[in-house]
Every structure is written in structure tokens, then in C-alpha cells.
Write an enzyme that holds these catalytic residues in place. Sequence first.
Site: not given
Length: 322
Positions: A102, A127, A129, A131, A144, A246, A248, A291
Site C-alpha cells: 500500500h 482497509d 488499517h 495507514d 505501507h 486493501d 486485508d 496487498e
Amino acid sequence: MKNNKLNIKLVQINSELGAGTRGASKGILGLSKAADSKGSSLFSDLDLVFVPHANKALEDPVRFSFAKRITQLLPVFKDVCNSVKSILNSETHFPIVLAGDHSTAVGTIAGMKAAYPDKTIGVIWIDAHADIHTPYTTPSGNMHGMPIAASLNLDNQFPNGNSPHKEVVALWNEVKNLTNISPKVQPGNIVYIGVRDIEWQEEALMNKYCIKNFKVDEVRDKGIDQVISTTLELLKNTDVIYISYDVDVLDPSLSRGTGTPVDNGFKLEEVKQIISKLVSEPKVKCFEMVEINPTLDDKGNKMAEMAFEVLEVVVSIKDRLK
């Protein structure tokens, strides 16, 4: 023969320099295999733009623990920026960025701002996260985890925080000032969806700037339609919107084919509904997917297969809206 009826360009960047775990550079290959398995001609129908990576640097020792590989990542960010800017400046193509880790979103957002220097950019970050770390706060040093902070031109220094090397500070300033426009995004024009793994330094920034995060349970409680409506209302004063996805954000029970899986994520159908409704908004001018890591996938190529379903949704809707 290439089918030129689609107004979409795929930007492929296999960089994995910003991740903590190797393998994200294989994500696009996983997508291609997923397409082949479905008998899809999507990758041959669309124009591809390849951005050079610098993954060979992974063989070298890490110089800076609070911004790993920043020296090699900076030119990668610039190349991504120039590619996205060029596509958007054509005014006839919609860029879909397929990236490894990312961190290269730094370049994608910079390219958006370079293409639209006088417009207000909205960011929808789907996402697990936030970030929004910086070299001053990162617990891992992996870049990332920094693209939002870079785009906001933040350092977020705390007492007893990290003390990055002066060379890192200079490089971080270059990262923040890509295209000589900084900040590229205002905090009030960012909406998170699905973020659930947050360090306290990130949470402090999110609270300070009142950045909205629709957690997974909130999306389910309110319903996807309501969340999308509120998201677009929050971004009503923006001129153009960028969506970053993302993988995840998905629940790891579906697949662990990503570098930083987090429990209690979305189901695939939820993500597809969210993204299909968002990309139907005409202000959305760029979509990114990151990702996918087939080397970690506990179910074969499952993560890439799910990501390809999302990609098909985006292509179908944006082609229909052209």
C-alpha cells in the site's frame, strides 16, 4: 486483437518495498491466474501501464529503521504519480491501480493531485488499517503504513517518539511534497471503511481531525446504503474522489493471502456491494487495489480470486458509465 471499447487503463506496479512481509509483488500474477481460471479476457481487453519497481533493493541491508527502503521507494512513488497523472490528463481514461503493497498509494494520490491541482480530492480508504503513521510514530518502519500521513503532510511528533535520522527527515519531506503540492488531501475529506487495527498514535490523529471510520459492525448495523450515503455526504465538498481497497479489510477466515490479516473483517459480498455503490459515483476518478499476497494464501489463490471479482465489478460499472 485488443478490445479498445473500454475506457479503463490498468496501472501495474509490482513493488513490495513498503511491506513487512515478502510476496505482495506476486499479487498481480495471482489476479492474472484468477482471470485465466474464469476464462476472462479482462487483462487482454484493457490497456496496461507498467510502472518499474525496485524490489532488488530487498536484498540490501535496511539503512533506516523508521522508514525502511525510503531511498528506493521515492523514485517508485514519482513513477506511479506520473503514470496516474498522465492517464487522468487524457480525460478519456479511468485508472485502476493494481499495486503490491500500500505504500505506493503515496504516488497514486500525488498523481491525482497533480492532474487536478485546483480541485479538492476526497479519499475513501477501505482497509483494516488507517495507514496514517509517520517515521516519527511507526512501530515497524514499513512504509505501507504511511501513505495517508504523507498525503496529509503530517509528522505527528510525540514526546518520547521515534527520532529518525536526518536523512530520513529530508527524504520524508520529499515524499510529502511530491509534485510540490502539499498537503494533497485535507483530513475532513478522508473516510475510512473497515479500519480496526489502529495504534494509539494513529487514533490520536483520527480523533484530532475527526476523520470518520465506519467500522465493520457499524456498516452492518446501519446498512451499506446508509453508509454509502453518509460517506458521499461527508465528501460532498470534494471535486474528485479516489478509492483505495486493501484486501486485508476482508475477514481472514476467507483467506490469509495478505501480509497483515486482521480478524472481524468484511465478507466478500459486503465489499463488492460497498465498492459497486461507491464507484457508481461520477466523482470517483481512480480506484486502487493492493496487498494481495499469494505466497501467504492458505487457500491456494483464493485472495486473488476474490480480488478479481471486485476488479470485474469496478470495470463493469466504470465502463457502463463512460
